[in-house]
Design a protein around this motif. Sequence first.
Motif, short mmCIF file in Angstrom:
data_model
loop_
_atom_site.label_atom_id
_atom_site.label_comp_id
_atom_site.label_asym_id
_atom_site.label_seq_id
_atom_site.Cartn_x
_atom_site.Cartn_y
_atom_site.Cartn_z
N MET A 26 0.86 -1.18 0.00
CA MET A 26 0.00 0.00 0.00
C MET A 26 0.89 1.23 0.00
SD MET A 26 -3.02 -0.65 2.72
CE MET A 26 -4.03 -2.10 2.72
N LEU A 27 0.28 2.36 -0.22
CA LEU A 27 1.00 3.62 -0.09
C LEU A 27 0.54 4.30 1.19
CD1 LEU A 27 1.11 5.02 -3.72
CD2 LEU A 27 2.90 3.85 -2.44
N LEU A 28 1.50 4.63 2.03
CA LEU A 28 1.28 5.39 3.24
C LEU A 28 1.51 6.85 2.87
CD1 LEU A 28 1.23 5.87 6.38
CD2 LEU A 28 3.69 5.43 6.31
N SER A 29 0.51 7.69 3.09
CA SER A 29 0.65 9.11 2.78
C SER A 29 0.51 9.91 4.07
CB SER A 29 -0.40 9.55 1.76
OG SER A 29 -0.22 8.84 0.55
N VAL A 30 1.35 10.91 4.19
CA VAL A 30 1.44 11.69 5.42
C VAL A 30 1.63 13.17 5.09
CG1 VAL A 30 2.39 9.79 6.78
CG2 VAL A 30 3.94 11.24 5.51
N GLY A 31 1.34 14.01 6.07
CA GLY A 31 1.53 15.44 5.91
C GLY A 31 0.20 16.16 5.93
N PHE A 38 3.49 17.28 1.91
CA PHE A 38 3.16 15.89 2.20
C PHE A 38 4.07 14.96 1.43
CE2 PHE A 38 0.01 17.72 -0.76
CZ PHE A 38 0.32 17.02 -1.91
N ASN A 39 3.97 13.69 1.75
CA ASN A 39 4.81 12.68 1.11
C ASN A 39 4.06 11.35 1.10
OD1 ASN A 39 7.36 11.91 -0.09
ND2 ASN A 39 7.80 10.77 1.77
N THR A 40 4.55 10.42 0.32
CA THR A 40 4.00 9.07 0.30
C THR A 40 5.15 8.07 0.23
OG1 THR A 40 2.28 7.67 -0.68
CG2 THR A 40 3.71 8.86 -2.22
N MET A 41 4.90 6.88 0.71
CA MET A 41 5.90 5.82 0.65
C MET A 41 5.20 4.47 0.59
SD MET A 41 7.33 5.50 4.59
CE MET A 41 7.79 3.77 4.57
N THR A 42 5.90 3.48 0.08
CA THR A 42 5.37 2.13 0.01
C THR A 42 5.49 1.46 1.37
OG1 THR A 42 6.07 1.99 -2.29
CG2 THR A 42 5.62 -0.09 -1.17
N PHE A 77 -2.52 9.78 9.07
CA PHE A 77 -1.95 9.19 7.86
C PHE A 77 -3.07 8.50 7.11
CE2 PHE A 77 -1.28 5.90 11.15
CZ PHE A 77 -1.77 4.75 10.55
N THR A 78 -2.81 8.20 5.85
CA THR A 78 -3.74 7.38 5.07
C THR A 78 -2.98 6.19 4.50
OG1 THR A 78 -3.38 8.51 2.95
CG2 THR A 78 -5.14 9.37 4.39
N LEU A 79 -3.71 5.13 4.24
CA LEU A 79 -3.20 3.96 3.53
C LEU A 79 -4.05 3.80 2.29
CD1 LEU A 79 -2.78 1.57 6.57
CD2 LEU A 79 -0.94 2.53 5.18
N SER A 80 -3.41 3.78 1.14
CA SER A 80 -4.12 3.66 -0.14
C SER A 80 -3.72 2.35 -0.81
CB SER A 80 -3.79 4.84 -1.06
OG SER A 80 -4.22 6.06 -0.50
N HIS A 87 1.56 -1.52 -10.22
CA HIS A 87 2.61 -1.95 -9.29
C HIS A 87 3.89 -1.16 -9.50
CE1 HIS A 87 4.70 -4.47 -6.46
NE2 HIS A 87 5.66 -4.60 -7.35
N ASP A 88 4.18 -0.75 -10.73
CA ASP A 88 5.39 0.02 -11.00
C ASP A 88 5.40 1.34 -10.24
OD1 ASP A 88 3.22 0.74 -12.73
OD2 ASP A 88 4.62 1.81 -14.04
N LYS A 89 4.24 1.95 -10.05
CA LYS A 89 4.15 3.22 -9.31
C LYS A 89 4.39 2.99 -7.82
CE LYS A 89 1.14 5.15 -12.73
NZ LYS A 89 0.32 6.28 -13.03
N ILE A 90 3.88 1.87 -7.32
CA ILE A 90 4.11 1.52 -5.92
C ILE A 90 5.60 1.24 -5.70
CG2 ILE A 90 3.60 -0.18 -4.12
CD1 ILE A 90 0.86 -0.58 -5.57
N ALA A 91 6.20 0.51 -6.63
CA ALA A 91 7.63 0.21 -6.54
C ALA A 91 8.46 1.49 -6.59
CB ALA A 91 8.05 -0.74 -7.66
#
Length: 175
Positions: A26-31, A38-42, A77-80, A87-91
């Motif tokens: 998932m993508l964790l988004s914060v800020g 804000f930012n996002t991370m896998t 935070f959110t989880l998307s 999957h390439d975007k998550i990677a």
Amino acid sequence: MTDEFRDLDPKNFCFDLFHSIGDRAMLLSVGDFSSGRFNTMTVSWGLMGVIWGAPAAEVVVRPQRYSREFLEETDSFTLSLLPEAVHDKIAFCGAHSGREGDKFASAGLTPMRSEQVDAPAVAEAEMVFECKIQYVDHFRPRSFHDRSVIRKWYPERDFHLRFLGRIVRIAERVR
């Protein structure tokens, strides 16, 4: 969020947790969406369940991650969960730091205003969990019963910080 999502009742919610978090990630988004900071991370490690009488999600973030700074400065935070086709975007989000620039734009993703929290969600998501942070801690070496976990996952001793969030909204894309 946009009208393309509908709220789900956590009491009637059914979710393939192990596949969605462990295999798909998932993508964790914060800020703060409003400020544009804000930012996002896998994330492919985490927990979901019930604690203190409410649905909850726990994410773990290494101390050197840029997203950790946002998590410590904000209260949400959110989880998307994104479609497997992207999957390439998550990677990409797992391999690049937001310190290098706008990770959403670089990954070809769109930040979206959440309804219950300040953190953004990902507009391309199939499902979004909006969470209010309730508890923060970190893994402590003395608490590991299985010491091989430290050898395997923490050779640099950069133990994850744990962020436990009360899930205040679950939204699913309307198909």
